[in-house]
Design an enzyme around this catalytic site. Structure first.
Site, PDB file in Angstrom:
ATOM      1  N   HIS A  21      -5.192   4.214  14.804  1.00 25.92           N
ATOM      2  CA  HIS A  21      -5.117   4.507  13.375  1.00 25.92           C
ATOM      3  C   HIS A  21      -4.400   5.828  13.123  1.00 25.92           C
ATOM      4  O   HIS A  21      -3.628   5.941  12.175  1.00 25.92           O
ATOM      5  CB  HIS A  21      -6.533   4.574  12.780  1.00 25.92           C
ATOM      6  CG  HIS A  21      -7.256   3.262  12.804  1.00 25.92           C
ATOM      7  ND1 HIS A  21      -7.518   2.534  11.665  1.00 25.92           N
ATOM      8  CD2 HIS A  21      -7.776   2.551  13.838  1.00 25.92           C
ATOM      9  CE1 HIS A  21      -8.166   1.424  11.994  1.00 25.92           C
ATOM     10  NE2 HIS A  21      -8.339   1.422  13.309  1.00 25.92           N
ATOM     11  N   ASP A 125      -6.740   5.844   5.254  1.00 30.04           N
ATOM     12  CA  ASP A 125      -6.892   4.667   6.100  1.00 30.04           C
ATOM     13  C   ASP A 125      -7.817   3.671   5.397  1.00 30.04           C
ATOM     14  O   ASP A 125      -8.806   4.056   4.766  1.00 30.04           O
ATOM     15  CB  ASP A 125      -7.514   5.091   7.442  1.00 30.04           C
ATOM     16  CG  ASP A 125      -7.390   4.032   8.521  1.00 30.04           C
ATOM     17  OD1 ASP A 125      -7.860   2.894   8.295  1.00 30.04           O
ATOM     18  OD2 ASP A 125      -6.838   4.337   9.584  1.00 30.04           O
TER      19      ASP A 125
END
Length: 220
Positions: A21, A125
């Site tokens: 990520h 995110d």
């Protein structure tokens, strides 16, 4: 007090604290920076310390002007091995439960800072959905770091549950042919099998926990 003759757009970028990520969001942040954005990139304290040990004490302040790093705690006790990979299910639960307050404090601190432009947006995110739980007065964009097919699959986790495809009844369903069940009702993902969906792999318990969270963010 510093004065800005030309106000740059200032984006706060916050990835989920895992390598798969952090890397794509860091690339996105660098692209935005190359287009004139001021960037505040938010790591967890644990990952920031790992990067400092790996890259050297000056890594976060060297190089790009207008690209800064900040940290927030992840809410987990530090592991005995300072370089170990953290438990992902524990991270998922902890970030949802504990990260909003320190992120709120960071945003307040940035709003008072005289040496940075005013924050004009947040790129979060998709797994850090607490960033949309409070109105920070700026637009918040959720960025999903997995593929478009993966994101679309996560958006259908609720329907998979309602139709009884998941959760799997027991471990035998991983090997008895059940995962070859065809799925023909997800628009854009026709002619796939259960095993092709990222929410139904051998580590399905972890992925289902993540998928439920991603599905909530997709529906939001």
């Amino acid at each position: 007090m510093a004065a800005f003759t030309e106000i740059r757009p200032h984006v706060v970028v916050i990835p989920f604290p895992a390598q798969g990520h952090i890397n794509p969001l860091l690339k996105l942040a660098k692209l935005l920076h190359s287009r004139g954005f001021y960037i505040t990139f938010v790591n967890t304290e644990y990952n920031h310390h790992r990067l400092t040990r790996s890259q050297g004490p000056g890594w976060a302040t060297a190089g790009l002007d207008g690209f800064r790093f900040e940290t927030i705690p992840d809410g987990l006790p530090p592991p005995s091995d300072k370089n170990s990979t953290q438990d992902v299910p524990a991270l998922c639960a902890s970030t949802r439960a504990t990260c909003l307050a320190p992120f709120r404090d960071l945003m307040a601190r940035l709003s008072r800072a005289a040496d940075v432009p005013p924050v004009t947006g947040i790129v979060s995110d998709g797994a850090m959905g607490f960033t949309v739980d409070e109105d920070f007065g700026v637009p918040v964009l959720l960025f999903f770091t997995h593929s478009a097919c993966g994101c679309w699959s996560y958006c259908h986790i609720g329907e998979l549950v309602r139709r009884g495809y998941t959760p799997l009844k027991d471990e035998s369903f991983l090997t008895n042919g059940y995962l070859d069940t065809p799925i023909d009702w997800i628009v854009g993902l026709e002619n796939i099998r259960l095993r092709d969906l990222p929410v139904l792999r051998p580590d399905h318990r972890l992925r289902r926990r993540n998928a439920e969270h991603y599905g909530e963010e997709c529906r939001a």
